[in-house]
Structure formats: structure tokens, C-alpha cells
Design a protein around this motif. Structure first.
Motif, PDB file in Angstrom:
ATOM      1  N   LYS A 138     -30.614 -16.126  24.495  1.00 53.37           N
ATOM      2  CA  LYS A 138     -31.398 -16.814  23.466  1.00 53.37           C
ATOM      3  C   LYS A 138     -32.713 -17.282  24.073  1.00 53.37           C
ATOM      4  O   LYS A 138     -32.736 -17.988  25.083  1.00 53.37           O
ATOM      5  CB  LYS A 138     -30.601 -18.014  22.966  1.00 53.37           C
ATOM      6  N   ASN A 139     -33.796 -16.840  23.452  1.00 51.08           N
ATOM      7  CA  ASN A 139     -35.128 -17.236  23.889  1.00 51.08           C
ATOM      8  C   ASN A 139     -35.323 -18.726  23.582  1.00 51.08           C
ATOM      9  O   ASN A 139     -35.296 -19.132  22.417  1.00 51.08           O
ATOM     10  CB  ASN A 139     -36.144 -16.375  23.109  1.00 51.08           C
ATOM     11  N   PRO A 140     -35.524 -19.566  24.627  1.00 47.26           N
ATOM     12  CA  PRO A 140     -35.590 -21.015  24.381  1.00 47.26           C
ATOM     13  C   PRO A 140     -36.848 -21.435  23.623  1.00 47.26           C
ATOM     14  O   PRO A 140     -36.893 -22.541  23.070  1.00 47.26           O
ATOM     15  CB  PRO A 140     -35.578 -21.620  25.795  1.00 47.26           C
ATOM     16  N   ARG A 141     -37.870 -20.564  23.566  1.00 41.41           N
ATOM     17  CA  ARG A 141     -39.103 -20.934  22.851  1.00 41.41           C
ATOM     18  C   ARG A 141     -38.948 -20.823  21.344  1.00 41.41           C
ATOM     19  O   ARG A 141     -39.365 -21.699  20.598  1.00 41.41           O
ATOM     20  CB  ARG A 141     -40.264 -20.034  23.286  1.00 41.41           C
ATOM     21  N   ASN A 142     -38.356 -19.653  20.933  1.00 38.12           N
ATOM     22  CA  ASN A 142     -38.306 -19.451  19.477  1.00 38.12           C
ATOM     23  C   ASN A 142     -36.902 -19.134  18.957  1.00 38.12           C
ATOM     24  O   ASN A 142     -36.728 -18.851  17.772  1.00 38.12           O
ATOM     25  CB  ASN A 142     -39.312 -18.375  19.050  1.00 38.12           C
ATOM     26  N   GLY A 143     -35.903 -19.167  19.818  1.00 40.79           N
ATOM     27  CA  GLY A 143     -34.522 -19.017  19.368  1.00 40.79           C
ATOM     28  C   GLY A 143     -34.102 -17.586  19.081  1.00 40.79           C
ATOM     29  O   GLY A 143     -32.961 -17.331  18.711  1.00 40.79           O
ATOM     30  N   SER A 144     -35.005 -16.610  19.280  1.00 38.53           N
ATOM     31  CA  SER A 144     -34.604 -15.225  19.012  1.00 38.53           C
ATOM     32  C   SER A 144     -33.665 -14.740  20.128  1.00 38.53           C
ATOM     33  O   SER A 144     -33.704 -15.238  21.252  1.00 38.53           O
ATOM     34  CB  SER A 144     -35.820 -14.319  18.899  1.00 38.53           C
ATOM     35  N   ILE A 145     -32.812 -13.780  19.756  1.00 37.15           N
ATOM     36  CA  ILE A 145     -31.772 -13.342  20.694  1.00 37.15           C
ATOM     37  C   ILE A 145     -32.046 -11.905  21.120  1.00 37.15           C
ATOM     38  O   ILE A 145     -32.395 -11.050  20.301  1.00 37.15           O
ATOM     39  CB  ILE A 145     -30.387 -13.489  20.043  1.00 37.15           C
ATOM     40  N   PRO A 155     -48.807 -16.379  27.133  1.00 32.67           N
ATOM     41  CA  PRO A 155     -48.574 -17.427  26.121  1.00 32.67           C
ATOM     42  C   PRO A 155     -47.094 -17.543  25.733  1.00 32.67           C
ATOM     43  O   PRO A 155     -46.685 -18.571  25.204  1.00 32.67           O
ATOM     44  CB  PRO A 155     -49.423 -16.979  24.930  1.00 32.67           C
ATOM     45  N   GLU A 156     -46.319 -16.451  26.011  1.00 38.21           N
ATOM     46  CA  GLU A 156     -44.902 -16.481  25.624  1.00 38.21           C
ATOM     47  C   GLU A 156     -43.990 -16.821  26.794  1.00 38.21           C
ATOM     48  O   GLU A 156     -42.781 -16.654  26.721  1.00 38.21           O
ATOM     49  CB  GLU A 156     -44.508 -15.135  25.028  1.00 38.21           C
ATOM     50  N   PHE A 157     -44.608 -17.307  27.885  1.00 41.24           N
ATOM     51  CA  PHE A 157     -43.811 -17.572  29.074  1.00 41.24           C
ATOM     52  C   PHE A 157     -42.800 -18.701  28.859  1.00 41.24           C
ATOM     53  O   PHE A 157     -43.069 -19.682  28.165  1.00 41.24           O
ATOM     54  CB  PHE A 157     -44.724 -17.950  30.245  1.00 41.24           C
TER      55      PHE A 157
HETATM   56  C1  NAG Z   1     -39.772 -14.775  20.081  1.00 41.16           C
HETATM   57  O1  NAG Z   1     -40.497 -14.402  21.240  1.00 41.16           O
HETATM   58  C2  NAG Z   1     -40.313 -13.051  21.671  1.00 41.16           C
HETATM   59  C3  NAG Z   1     -41.093 -12.814  22.935  1.00 41.16           C
HETATM   60  O2  NAG Z   1     -41.493 -13.936  23.565  1.00 41.16           O
HETATM   61  C4  NAG Z   1     -40.764 -12.096  20.605  1.00 41.16           C
HETATM   62  O3  NAG Z   1     -40.576 -10.775  21.006  1.00 41.16           O
HETATM   63  C5  NAG Z   1     -39.991 -12.382  19.336  1.00 41.16           C
HETATM   64  O4  NAG Z   1     -40.455 -11.539  18.316  1.00 41.16           O
HETATM   65  C6  NAG Z   1     -40.106 -13.831  18.933  1.00 41.16           C
HETATM   66  N1  NAG Z   1     -39.210 -14.053  17.825  1.00 41.16           N
HETATM   67  C7  NAG Z   1     -39.554 -14.768  16.759  1.00 41.16           C
HETATM   68  C8  NAG Z   1     -38.509 -14.919  15.701  1.00 41.16           C
HETATM   69  O5  NAG Z   1     -40.645 -15.258  16.651  1.00 41.16           O
END
Ligand code: NAG
Length: 590
Positions: A201-208, A399-401
Motif C-alpha cells: 500500500k502506497n502510504p502517500r495515496n493508499g493505492s495498492i 514529487p511522489e517519493f
Molecule cells: C498513487 O501514486 C502512484 C505513484 O506514486 C501512482 O502510480 C498512482 O496512480 C497513485 N494512485 C492514486 C489513486 O492516485
């Protein structure tokens, strides 16, 4: 020599078979008198088996030996879900699961979970006794697989299902049900895999995102083909390190942070997508020297090759002889119809007079490289004074780090399940355990998997053992062994000591083989040959004749070579084959 080896092997096999058969006859014959001994030697040796119990239940999240049908039906739930976005008739999870003993070398009382059906979606799952929370304890997942019918294309992996509303109803377990870890063997065609995938789970935006482990260091082929029980173990530690074992041997290990793609943590810096190469950026390291001029004596038009003026016609060259002549031995086919087929011409063959001469026909002097050849003039290259090096975009902070230092802390696991599709039937699963103590998994394997392997080892041993016991009882069998082993030795010695006569025999053999081919009776090639015109066959026979001659000069040829050569000649005749037009055989250079 290959032919003789084959003969020797066949002899050995026949003698061994007859020896074993006669030994069995002896066995039967004396059975009544030797009952006591027979009782001491049961036909298969049994390894005693009892359904295992984990040594410390408090460290176990799930352990199932599948021996207890009542318990199994309480714990495991077959999915009746439907797969989304595929056509209705193949969307259903209707694969058949049964509790059964393995088809081979079964321990008494040992059952396993078998996926009976092929080419069907099948899913089955069980809740854990208690959820596994990724915290300070390691996770050990272990289970056995027997691909009883091999594996053509399909998986035998399991999924540790993530706790949550989507996995609460295991009857609806399907391919999209969220899992935390997927682990186990999978194969299609020549692609052999041992999955270890986790969902991060991406801690920034919750995407898996699925993270796939690097490939194991060992070859996996045998696990899919040998139809033996294999034990798959995953050990995952709170420090993010992991080990994947098959049959207790580590075949993959590493770290969640380093050995997965895409990597858990994105790069700190990235190329600035908005940065552009300036127009005046000169990336040329070398440029042509603008001051250089073409030398006056540089002739760009001189040819690369010229006729060798000094060449002379080799002595003995027969300028008046043609290179090919009409075959004097060729006869017009009896069924040749001049009206239909046109006038008959014999095929061309090499002019035999030319065989011993350096050449025939018109002589031409050869070409040689032109010493005055220079080619196109180009200015020499010099260092470019404006060279700025290879352009690279500027680096900027990503920016997505993010940095997740504890990918081990995955989503809590509440259930385990198999969600599979396979082109091979009878996939046997057994002795699944999920624990936080490696020792418990080892003990569990010792009372299950290892017993299975012991039983298999003893069953295969017992064939040899039986023969050994029999020899003890009937020493006369030694005579049989000596004959069986002695004949080939004598035969080989005979061949080695008399190379001359041996090779003559070999030629005889080859001739006979060629003869057999000529009869056009038995070989599978004939299916193809029969589609050809009579002409082709005549020609093949001629070629066979020729092959035979060639082979009689050599000693070490095998059948295969003859066959290959036949193929060669077929290709040649196909190239020349133009329906009913008289064929001209290509001259063959050997
Ligand atoms: C969350 O971030 C990742 C990469 O950092 C990106 O690929 C993904 O699309 C993002 N998901 C959402 C729901 O914003």
C-alpha cells in the motif's frame, strides 16, 4: 558403434527380464515351504503415519493435515463466485475439490486436498484460527504439493487473504479478492515460476501495487515434472528479510526492500520531465576536419577488384569439354508420352572427363583486389572544440517519493485460500501450516512430508531389496547375473579386439539398413513419400545407393546419419522437382 550398443542394451534387458521372471517363478514355486520368510518380508514397507499435531498450538494460525473429513468441511469453504468480465460459461468457480489419498505411495490414513478438475476455475478458502498481524513475529507459510498428473499450464499457489469486508464471505472468494501474499508454484509452457508476490500500500495515496520477487537461483523444472511431493516454505521476517525453500532447501532469499519489482520505495530523485535539450547543445565528440583537402592522387573511381593480368590458364584445363553432359545411362521412362510431356531429354550429369582435370569449359582469369583502390575520400575526424558532453535532463526531487522502511507490515491476514486454474488434473495439496515459529513448521514437516518421502524411498528400495533377498535364498541367481553382465563385456571385448572384421560387419549392417529403406515398406517417411511421383522414388533410390557407397568408406556412422542424409537428398530433389519435366540432378560435392 551406436547400433551395437543398442543391441547390447536389448540383450541385457531381455536377460534381466528373464532372470527376474524366473526368479519370481522360483519365489512362487517355493512359497508354500518358505511361508515364514515371506511373512518377514511384506511386499511394501509401511511407514507408520499419524495425523500430525502442531507442538505448540498457540503459535499456529492455521494447520491442516486434511485427514479429517468432518473437520475439513467445517473449516474450508468452496467458492461459488463468478469471475468478472469474462463470458458466463467459463466464469463460474465450479472446479471440483476432494479429500483423497495420493494416487501413489500413500501413507495409511493420510489424505490431502485434491483439485480434481482441469480447465475450470476453482477456489477454496479457510479462515485462520486467529488473524496474522504483521508486527514483531516472523511469518512462516508451508504446504505440500504433488502435481500427480504433472503440470502443463496452471498454478498450485496459495493466497493469504487480507482481512476486511471483501474477504469476509469466503464463498465469494475469487481472483480479485484482496490478498496480502501470494506464494507457490506456477507454470505455463516453459515458464516455470515460484511466486512470492506481496501487495504493498502506497502510504502517500493508499493505492495498492503488486510487488514480485526476483527469480529463484535454482532450476524449477523438476518440481513440476517429477510427480513427487514437494514442500514449499516461505519465511518472512520482521526485518524484511525472506527465504523461499523447496524441500527445506533455500532457493531464493533476500529482502522486501531490495529484491522486488517494482521496488517498494520510489527513487528520491527523477529526471525533470520539463527540462529540454538546448538547441545549441553540441553532442558530437568528433567532427570532420574542415581544413583537410583531398590529395590529388586520390582516385575515388578506382574499382575494388580488377582482373588478374598475370593469371594463366592452368595446364590441363579442357576448354573444349562441357562441364555437364547428358546422362548416358538415363532411359526414357516407358510411360513417357511425347505428345503430352514434350520431347524427352536425358538429365545432365557431371562430365566424367572433367573429374581429373583442373577444369572444363571457357577459362576466365580470376579477379584480385585492386592495389590502387581508395574508395570515397573523407576528411579525417578531429576533436570537436564545441563538444559539451551527452545531454541529460536536470535531476529534481521525486514529487511522489516516500520511504516505507517496514514493508513487512502488510495488511493483516485473516484467511488462506487456493484460487486456481489448471490444465492438469489431480493437484494434491497437503499439510498446510501458518505459524510464527520456524521450529513448529519443521516439526510439522518431519511428521508429514518427510514420512511421505521416506515411504517413497523405501518403496523404490524394496524392489532392489527383494532381488537381494532372493539372491541370498537362491545363490544360483549369481550365475544369471554373471551371464547377464558377462555377455556384453565379452561382446565389447570381441568388437574391440577385431576392429577390421567389426567394421566389415558394420558395413553389412548399413547396407542392410539401406536395403530396408529401398523396399519402401515400413518407414514412417513413406506417408510423405507416397504422395510423390514415381520419378521421385526412383531418384531417392539412386541417392540411397550413393549414400550406401559413401558410408562403406567410413566406420563410425549410425542409422541416424543415413536418415539425415536421406532428408538432404529429399530437399535437393524437391528443389529440382518441377512436376513431370525431366529432372536434372544437382551435381553433389562431397
Ligand atoms: C498513487 O501514486 C502512484 C505513484 O506514486 C501512482 O502510480 C498512482 O496512480 C497513485 N494512485 C492514486 C489513486 O492516485
Amino acid at each position: 558403434m551406436g547400433k551395437y550398443l543398442r543391441i547390447i542394451c536389448t540383450l541385457c534387458l531381455l536377460l534381466t527380464l528373464s532372470a527376474v521372471t524366473s526368479a519370481e517363478d522360483l519365489d512362487e514355486f517355493d512359497a508354500e515351504e518358505a511361508t515364514v520368510e515371506v511373512e518377514n518380508e511384506p511386499s511394501t514397507v509401511d511407514v507408520p503415519y499419524e495425523s500430525p499435531v502442531p507442538i505448540d498450538q498457540s503459535k499456529v494460525y492455521l494447520a491442516d493435515h486434511f485427514d479429517d473429513i468432518a473437520q475439513f468441511s467445517k473449516r474450508w469453504i468452496k467458492s461459488t463466485a463468478k469471475k468478472e468480465d469474462i463470458s458466463e460459461d467459463i466464469a463460474k468457480y465450479d472446479g471440483v475439490w476432494e479429500l483423497e489419498a495420493p494416487l501413489k505411495d500413500a501413507l495409511v490414513g493420510d489424505l490431502g486436498l485434491v483439485l480434481k478438475s482441469k480447465a475450470k476455475h476453482a477456489a477454496i478458502a479457510s479462515s485462520l484460527i486467529k488473524p496474522f498481524v504483521f508486527n514483531t513475529k516472523p511469518l512462516i507459510v508451508q504446504y505440500e504439493v504433488i502435481l500427480q498428473d504433472g503440470q502443463e499450464c496452471g498454478g498450485a499457489y496459495l493466497k493469504l487473504l487480507s482481512d476486511g469486508p471483501d474477504t469476509r464471505n469466503l464463498g465469494q472468494f475469487h481472483d480479485k479478492s484482496p490478498y496480502s501474499i501470494m506464494f507457490g508454484p506456477d507454470k505455463c509452457g516453459n515458464d516455470h515460476k515460484l511466486h512470492f508476490i506481496f501487495r504493498h500500500k502506497n502510504p502517500r495515496n493508499g493505492s495498492i501495487e503488486e510487488k514480485h520477487c526476483k527469480k529463484p537461483s535454482e532450476r524449477l523444472e523438476d518440481y513440476f515434472s517429477d510427480k513427487l511431493p514437494h514442500l514449499y516454505t516461505l519465511v518472512l521476517n520482521p526485518d524484511n528479510s525472506f527465504e523461499v525453500k523447496v524441500d527445506k532447501t533455500v532457493i531464493n532469499s533476500g529482502n522486501l526492500l531490495e529484491d522486488f519489482t517494482p521496488s517498494v520505495n520510489p527513487p528520491r530523485e527523477i529526471d525533470d520531465p520539463d527540462d529540454r535539450k538546448p538547441d545549441d547543445w553540441d553532442e558530437r565528440e568528433k567532427i570532420p576536419d574542415a581544413d583537410a583537402v583531398k590529395p590529388d592522387d586520390w582516385d575515388e573511381d578506382a574499382p575494388a577488384q580488377v582482373i588478374d593480368e598475370f593469371a594463366i590458364i592452368p595446364s590441363g584445363w579442357l576448354e573444349d569439354e562441357p562441364t555437364h553432359i547428358s546422362d548416358p545411362d538415363a532411359k526414357k521412362p516407358a510411360d513417357w508420352d511425347t505428345e503430352m510431356d514434350g520431347s524427352w531429354e536425358p538429365p545432365l550429369v557431371d562430365n566424367p572427363i572433367c573429374t581429373d582435370a583442373p577444369g572444363c569449359g571457357k577459362w576466365e582469369p580470376p579477379l584480385i583486389n585492386n592495389p590502387n583502390y581508395k574508395g570515397k575520400w573523407r576528411a579525417p575526424l578531429i576533436d570537436n572544440p564545441n563538444y559539451k558532453g551527452k545531454w541529460r535532463p536536470r535531476r529534481i526531487p521525486n514529487p511522489e517519493f516516500f520511504e516505507d522502511k517496514e514493508p513487512f507490515k502488510m495488511h493483516t491476514v485473516s484467511a488462506v485460500g487456493f484460487e486456481l486454474w489448471s490444465m492438469s488434473k489431480d493437484i494434491y495439496f497437503d499439510n498446510i501450516i501458518i505459524t510464527d515459529d520456524p521450529y513448529i513448521a519443521e516439526q510439522w514437516a518431519a511428521s508429514t512430508f518427510e514420512k511421505k518421502r521416506q515411504k517413497i524411498a523405501r518403496d523404490s528400495e524394496s524392489v532392489v531389496q527383494r532381488l537381494a533377498n532372493l539372491t541370498n535364498d537362491y545363490p544360483i541367481l549369481w550365475v544369471v547375473y554373471i551371464i547377464v553382465l558377462g555377455i556384453p563385456v565379452v561382446f565389447v571385448l570381441y568388437l574391440c579386439c577385431k576392429p577390421k572384421s567389426a567394421s566389415r560387419m558394420e558395413n553389412e549392417e548399413l547396407k542392410r539398413a539401406a536395403e530396408t529403406k529401398k523396399t519402401d515398406a515400413l518407414s514412417p517417411d513413406d506417408a510423405v513419400a507416397s504422395g510423390k511421383s514415381q520419378d521421385d522414388k526412383i531418384e531417392e533410390n539412386v541417392e540411397d545407393e550413393e549414400d550406401k557407397e559413401k558410408y562403406s568408406d567410413k566406420d563410425e556412422d549410425e542409422d541416424d546419419d543415413v536418415e539425415e542424409n536421406e532428408k538432404d537428398s529429399e530437399v535437393i530433389s524437391d528443389q529440382n522437382g518441377e512436376g513431370d519435366v525431366p529432372r536434372k540432378r544437382k551435381p553433389r560435392k562431397d
